[in-house]
Motif scaffolding. Structure first.
Motif, short mmCIF file in Angstrom:
data_model
loop_
_atom_site.label_atom_id
_atom_site.label_comp_id
_atom_site.label_asym_id
_atom_site.label_seq_id
_atom_site.Cartn_x
_atom_site.Cartn_y
_atom_site.Cartn_z
N ARG A 28 0.85 -1.18 0.00
CA ARG A 28 0.00 0.00 0.00
C ARG A 28 0.89 1.23 0.00
O ARG A 28 1.73 1.39 0.88
CB ARG A 28 -0.90 0.01 1.22
N LEU A 29 0.69 2.08 -0.95
CA LEU A 29 1.47 3.31 -1.05
C LEU A 29 0.70 4.45 -0.41
O LEU A 29 -0.49 4.62 -0.65
CB LEU A 29 1.76 3.63 -2.51
N LYS A 30 1.40 5.22 0.39
CA LYS A 30 0.80 6.41 0.98
C LYS A 30 1.46 7.60 0.30
O LYS A 30 2.57 8.00 0.67
CB LYS A 30 1.04 6.42 2.49
N LEU A 31 0.78 8.14 -0.69
CA LEU A 31 1.32 9.27 -1.43
C LEU A 31 1.06 10.55 -0.66
O LEU A 31 -0.09 10.88 -0.35
CB LEU A 31 0.70 9.32 -2.83
N GLN A 32 2.13 11.25 -0.36
CA GLN A 32 2.01 12.45 0.45
C GLN A 32 3.08 13.44 0.00
O GLN A 32 4.22 13.05 -0.26
CB GLN A 32 2.21 12.10 1.92
N ALA A 33 2.70 14.66 -0.10
CA ALA A 33 3.65 15.70 -0.48
C ALA A 33 4.31 16.27 0.77
O ALA A 33 3.72 16.27 1.87
CB ALA A 33 2.94 16.82 -1.25
N TYR A 34 5.50 16.78 0.62
CA TYR A 34 6.22 17.36 1.75
C TYR A 34 5.49 18.58 2.27
O TYR A 34 5.50 18.86 3.48
CB TYR A 34 7.65 17.73 1.30
N ALA A 35 4.80 19.31 1.40
CA ALA A 35 4.08 20.52 1.82
C ALA A 35 2.91 20.20 2.73
O ALA A 35 2.45 21.07 3.49
CB ALA A 35 3.58 21.27 0.58
N ASP A 36 2.41 18.96 2.73
CA ASP A 36 1.31 18.58 3.60
C ASP A 36 1.70 18.61 5.08
O ASP A 36 0.84 18.69 5.95
CB ASP A 36 0.79 17.19 3.26
N ASN A 37 2.98 18.59 5.38
CA ASN A 37 3.44 18.66 6.77
C ASN A 37 3.22 20.04 7.38
O ASN A 37 3.26 20.19 8.61
CB ASN A 37 4.93 18.31 6.87
N PHE A 38 2.99 21.06 6.58
CA PHE A 38 2.91 22.43 7.07
C PHE A 38 1.50 22.99 6.94
O PHE A 38 1.31 24.19 7.02
CB PHE A 38 3.90 23.31 6.30
N ARG A 39 0.50 22.20 6.76
CA ARG A 39 -0.89 22.69 6.66
C ARG A 39 -1.60 22.60 7.96
O ARG A 39 -1.34 21.91 8.83
CB ARG A 39 -1.64 21.89 5.59
#
Length: 92
Positions: A81-92
């Motif tokens: 299972r891949l969890k696609l996440q952008a680095y920018a999501d850490n700062f929302r």
């Protein structure tokens, strides 16, 4: 003597995929494990369950089990299972 054949999964602590395609033949214990009265560790008297054999393919593991008359069942590999996440999501 019963055994199970399964595919080694990728180590969750590392990003590499070394040895992730290997197939493992592992013997199962016929007797339940019992706790040691002194240390409390679970253990048994069977040394066969300590044996772990690795094979490059499923066919090689099946052939070894058939040749040595080992009753082996195959455990299917889990779907990654891949969890696609952008680095920018850490700062929302």
């Amino acid at each position: 003597m019963a055994a199970r054949i399964y595919q080694r999964e990728r180590n969750a602590m590392q990003s590499g995929r070394a040895r992730s395609g290997e197939w493992i033949l592992e013997f199962e214990s016929a007797r339940p494990k019992r706790p040691d009265p002194l240390t409390g560790w679970a253990g048994g008297s069977e040394t066969q369950e300590q044996v772990i054999l690795t094979f490059p393919s499923l066919e090689a593991a099946k052939a070894y089990a058939a040749k040595n008359r080992i009753d082996a069942h195959i455990v299917p590999a889990s779907e990654p299972r891949l969890k696609l996440q952008a680095y920018a999501d850490n700062f929302r």
